[in-house]
Enzyme design. Structure first.
Site, PDB file in Angstrom:
ATOM      1  NE  ARG A   1      -4.470  -1.545   9.808  1.00 46.14           N
ATOM      2  CZ  ARG A   1      -3.317  -1.117   9.256  1.00 46.14           C
ATOM      3  NH1 ARG A   1      -3.208   0.106   8.817  1.00 46.14           N
ATOM      4  NH2 ARG A   1      -2.305  -1.933   9.146  1.00 46.14           N
TER       5      ARG A   1
ATOM      6  CE  LYS B   1      -2.155  -1.022   3.886  1.00 48.00           C
ATOM      7  NZ  LYS B   1      -1.591  -2.325   4.324  1.00 48.00           N
TER       8      LYS B   1
END
Ligand code: ADP
Length: 199
Positions: A89, A14
């Site tokens: 998340r 990422k």
């Protein structure tokens, strides 16, 4: 505004892809991991609290990261769009992000989910640990806890965005350039669509 989420387990690439994407598309990079690490360096109360969780490979409490993102959105009124990296998340973080973006009269255009096998993740993170100075990358136990947290709490976040047809899965094991090309193509398609709807 054009807002993207880069999603995937720890070590899926990422951060690497974010760096490429922000320079190509002029997006503001918001990485909760980076924001937390700078709070730790500054030894703020938030950083000291977060470190306890990060050192064990656990997620930092939702209210802490949501507060940080809320501040970051407010302090960047000029941004043409945001690239969220490592956030949201949890489902609670995803719901909070939706609300914050709605207040700004915008939303998430797309979530890119990078898929990488567990063996490869562990190899990459241990390798990164040799040079990154990140204490959470040095121990295989901490790495396994982070992957466990991802499986239990973070993976379901993709289902949240799937309901809105916003998720694109990508194999995260090609070369950095191949993955970047793929992401860029998908972004171009969507940007055209957004522009077409606006005009
Ligand atoms: P990686 O993707 O390699 O795990 P990050 O820099 O994104 O690296 O995250 C490092 C650590 O910071 C995580 O293990 C977690 O403890 C904490 N963290 C980062 N983002 C979040 C978040 N959105 N919610 C809770 N904890 C987070």
């Amino acid at each position: 505004m054009f807002n993207i989420i880069l999603f995937g387990p720890p070590g899926s690439g990422k951060g690497t892809q974010s760096a490429n994407l922000i320079s190509k598309y002029g997006l503001k990079h918001l990485s909760t991991g980076d924001l937390l690490r700078s709070e730790i360096t500054l030894q703020t109360p938030l950083g000291i609290e977060a470190k306890n969780f990060m050192d064990k490979g656990q997620l930092v409490p939702d209210e802490v990261v949501i507060g940080m993102i809320s501040t970051a959105l407010e302090t960047n009124p000029e941004a043409q769009g945001f690239l969220f990296d490592g956030f949201p998340r949890t489902d609670a973080q995803a719901e909070a992000l939706d609300k914050l973006l709605t207040l700004k009269k915008t939303s998430i255009a797309v979530m890119f989910a990078l898929d990488v096998s567990e063996d490869e993740l562990i190899k990459r993170l241990l390798n990164r640990g040799q040079s990154s100075g990140r204490s959470d990358d040095v121990s295989e136990n901490i790495i396994r806890s982070r992957i466990q947290e991802y499986e239990n709490k973070t993976k379901p976040v993709a289902d949240y965005y799937k309901r809105f047809n916003k998720v694109i899965h990508i194999k995260g094991e090609g070369t950095v350039n191949e993955i970047f090309e793929f992401l860029s193509n998908e972004i171009e398609k969507r940007k055209e669509k957004i522009q077409a709807t606006v005009s």
